[in-house]
Design a protein around this motif. Structure first.
Motif, PDB file in Angstrom:
ATOM      1  N   GLU B  46       0.452  -0.815  -0.094  1.00 37.07           N
ATOM      2  CA  GLU B  46       0.120  -0.255   0.046  1.00 37.07           C
ATOM      3  C   GLU B  46       1.053   1.411  -0.143  1.00 37.07           C
ATOM      4  O   GLU B  46       0.896   2.473  -0.664  1.00 37.07           O
ATOM      5  CB  GLU B  46      -0.914   0.275   0.944  1.00 37.07           C
ATOM      6  CG  GLU B  46      -1.512  -1.270   1.640  1.00 37.07           C
ATOM      7  CD  GLU B  46      -3.208  -0.965   0.184  1.00 37.07           C
ATOM      8  OE1 GLU B  46      -3.229   0.289  -0.342  1.00 37.07           O
ATOM      9  OE2 GLU B  46      -3.215  -2.029  -0.075  1.00 37.07           O
ATOM     10  N   ASN B  50       0.906   3.965  -3.080  1.00 40.61           N
ATOM     11  CA  ASN B  50       1.136   5.573  -2.695  1.00 40.61           C
ATOM     12  C   ASN B  50       2.458   6.274  -2.547  1.00 40.61           C
ATOM     13  O   ASN B  50       2.381   7.281  -3.647  1.00 40.61           O
ATOM     14  CB  ASN B  50       1.110   6.119  -0.898  1.00 40.61           C
ATOM     15  CG  ASN B  50      -0.776   4.851  -1.595  1.00 40.61           C
ATOM     16  OD1 ASN B  50      -1.375   4.820  -1.610  1.00 40.61           O
ATOM     17  ND2 ASN B  50      -1.108   5.525   0.342  1.00 40.61           N
ATOM     18  N   HIS B  54       1.104   8.569  -5.397  1.00 41.11           N
ATOM     19  CA  HIS B  54       0.412  10.087  -5.147  1.00 41.11           C
ATOM     20  C   HIS B  54       2.199  10.271  -5.448  1.00 41.11           C
ATOM     21  O   HIS B  54       1.819  11.898  -5.457  1.00 41.11           O
ATOM     22  CB  HIS B  54       0.102  10.067  -3.846  1.00 41.11           C
ATOM     23  CG  HIS B  54      -1.312   9.008  -4.112  1.00 41.11           C
ATOM     24  ND1 HIS B  54      -2.409   9.290  -4.923  1.00 41.11           N
ATOM     25  CD2 HIS B  54      -1.599   7.872  -3.372  1.00 41.11           C
ATOM     26  CE1 HIS B  54      -3.269   8.131  -4.851  1.00 41.11           C
ATOM     27  NE2 HIS B  54      -2.909   7.264  -3.894  1.00 41.11           N
ATOM     28  N   GLY B 104      -6.116   2.197   1.995  1.00 40.59           N
ATOM     29  CA  GLY B 104      -4.521   1.693   2.148  1.00 40.59           C
ATOM     30  C   GLY B 104      -3.590   2.578   3.498  1.00 40.59           C
ATOM     31  O   GLY B 104      -2.899   2.120   4.281  1.00 40.59           O
TER      32      GLY B 104
HETATM   33 MG   LIG Z   1      -3.257   3.924  -1.992  1.00 36.15          MG
END
Ligand SMILES: [Mg+2]
Ligand SMILES: Nc1ncnc2c1ncn2[C@@H]1O[C@H](COP(=O)(O)OP(=O)(O)O)[C@@H](O)[C@H]1O
Lengths: 290, 133
Positions: B46, B50, B54, B104
């Motif tokens: 997770e 990210n 992100h 997440g």
């Molecule tokens: Mg995530």
């Protein structure tokens, strides 16, 4: 190798054009590499080799480290371009002839030295060619390992378990764009075989995170929209606990620990039941003349 | 106390798979149970994703840490991406800006023993987790 170095430096231009001509006549693959790039590679290698040869004739020595490093790069880039390892070796070996030519011209007066120097420089180029082949093979092995991994991820056949029942045994990591392909193949198999039930088995999936779960949920929802029921099987205890902690809601999804259980459920949904046949011993123990 | 450490890049989806394997190896080395290994590996998956998606890529530092008699694995995910403007909101179940499940961060937090997140808008994000043996 001092005089080799002098010969190389003095005749750099001639050797380079001789080398390019040599390649043009034999091993040139203009389909894979343009003239400018080839000329740059050849010029840079010749420069590094001449420089190294000033200090040593041992290609494994420190003096040759820049040359070796550059040849590794060449091995890698040529592999990517589609050259075979032997073609890359020929690139280096075809430097011999123009070098020998220049040495012959320079050392005409001293045949003994000429032979010795030609042997030394020839030997050095052979070794560099071999090292480069080794690098190319090493890089190719890496590519093979990577492709094997990719194939493992791809190897997810949709199998028909029974009339109307499909299974998708998933194997490997599921977080790439390939997941999409796999899931789509299940959906189209449902249509093609006109199946009512599909079982997705995740026994072979090492990690179920939110992305994998999202893919599964989407596929199951899509299968439902197409009128098929979808069961999820192969949820190992450790994965079950993890899914709960992550907060993923699988309450709407029919899950079973084992593929066999899911298959049993599928059969009963289709109105079939599994019965135990009459014990085989009854038949074989029956006297022949009864 | 840090007993040993290592750093791995997270620049591609392949790297996410790789750092997951790293987390599994380090957990197995400390003889984590299968359930604990799975929890750490899943949290790694997770947070690494990210970092990649992100955070626009970054690194994972892995450390074997010791606290008195306890040993554990500490993982630090770091990126220089856009940062998280509202950490509290990002930690809510189901909150996503990217069409994910939004579980997440919150889910990883539940999968580990210690969870810390630092983020500055425009500067990047650092998430540190520890799972003790
Ligand atoms: Mg995530
Ligand atoms: N490393 C990061 N950099 C920037 N934003 C992040 C980072 N990690 C998480 N976020 C933000 O927090 C939100 C929640 O993250 P997460 O719980 O993992 O859900 P998801 O990844 O499914 O969106 C993300 O949608 C994103 O906006």
């Amino acid at each position: 190798m001092s005089s080799v170095h002098e010969v190389l430096q003095k005749n750099e231009g001639a050797i380079l054009s001789g080398w390019l001509a040599e390649m043009a006549a034999s091993t040139r693959r203009s389909d894979l590499m343009g003239d400018t790039e080839l000329r740059q590679q050849a010029a840079e290698l010749l420069r590094l080799f001449a420089h190294a040869a000033r200090n040593s004739s041992d290609t494994t020595s420190e003096a040759f480290s820049a040359t070796r490093e550059y040849l590794r790069e060449i091995a890698k880039s040529r592999l990517d371009q589609g050259f075979t390892p032997s073609e890359t070796a020929m690139f280096i070996l075809s430097l011999k002839q123009p070098v020998f030519n220049s040495m012959r011209d320079e050392l005409e007066s001293d045949p003994t030295q000429l032979v010795a120097e030609i042997w030394t420089v020839g030997n050095a180029l052979d070794k560099l060619a071999i090292q480069t082949v080794d690098s190319a093979v090493e890089f190719r092995d890496q590519v093979i390992v990577r492709q094997q991994q990719e194939m493992l991820e791809l190897s997810t056949p949709v199998v028909k378990l029974w009339d109307g029942v499909l299974a998708l045994p998933l194997i490997g990591t599921l977080d790439s764009a390939r997941t999409q392909v796999v899931m789509e193949s299940l959906l189209s198999a449902i249509v093609e075989t006109n199946s009512q039930i599909a079982i997705i088995d995740i026994t072979g999936v090492p990690t179920v995170d939110t992305l994998v779960a999202q893919h599964l949920i989407k596929t199951i929802t899509a299968a439902r929209l197409m009128g098929a029921e979808c069961y999820l099987s192969g949820i190992r205890p450790a994965i079950a606990q993890t899914i709960v902690h992550l907060g993923i809601d699988l309450a709407d999804i029919q899950t079973k620990a084992k593929l066999a259980d899911a298959f049993g459920l599928a059969l009963s949904r289709l109105g079939k039941s599994i019965v135990t046949a009459k014990p085989a011993t009854n038949i074989t123990s029956k006297p022949k003349d009864a | 106390m840090v007993l040993k450490s290592d750093v791995h890049p997270i620049k591609s989806a392949d790297d996410v798979v790789r750092v997951r394997q790293v987390a599994r190896q380090w957990a197995a080395e400390l003889k984590f149970s299968l359930v604990d290994q799975t929890k750490l590996v899943t949290a790694t998956s997770e947070l690494a994703r990210n970092t990649l998606e992100h955070g626009k890529g970054g690194t994972m530092r892995v450390e074997q840490v010791e606290n008195g008699p306890r040993r554990g694995v500490r993982l630090t995910f770091e990126d220089n991406g856009p940062g998280i403007p509202n950490i509290e909101r990002a930690l809510q179940d189901g909150y996503t800006t990217g069409g994910g499940l939004g579980l997440g961060l919150s889910g990883s937090k539940r999968l580990v023993n210690e969870f810390e997140i630092k983020s500055e808008a425009g500067r990047g994000t650092t998430v540190t987790i520890i799972r003790w043996k």
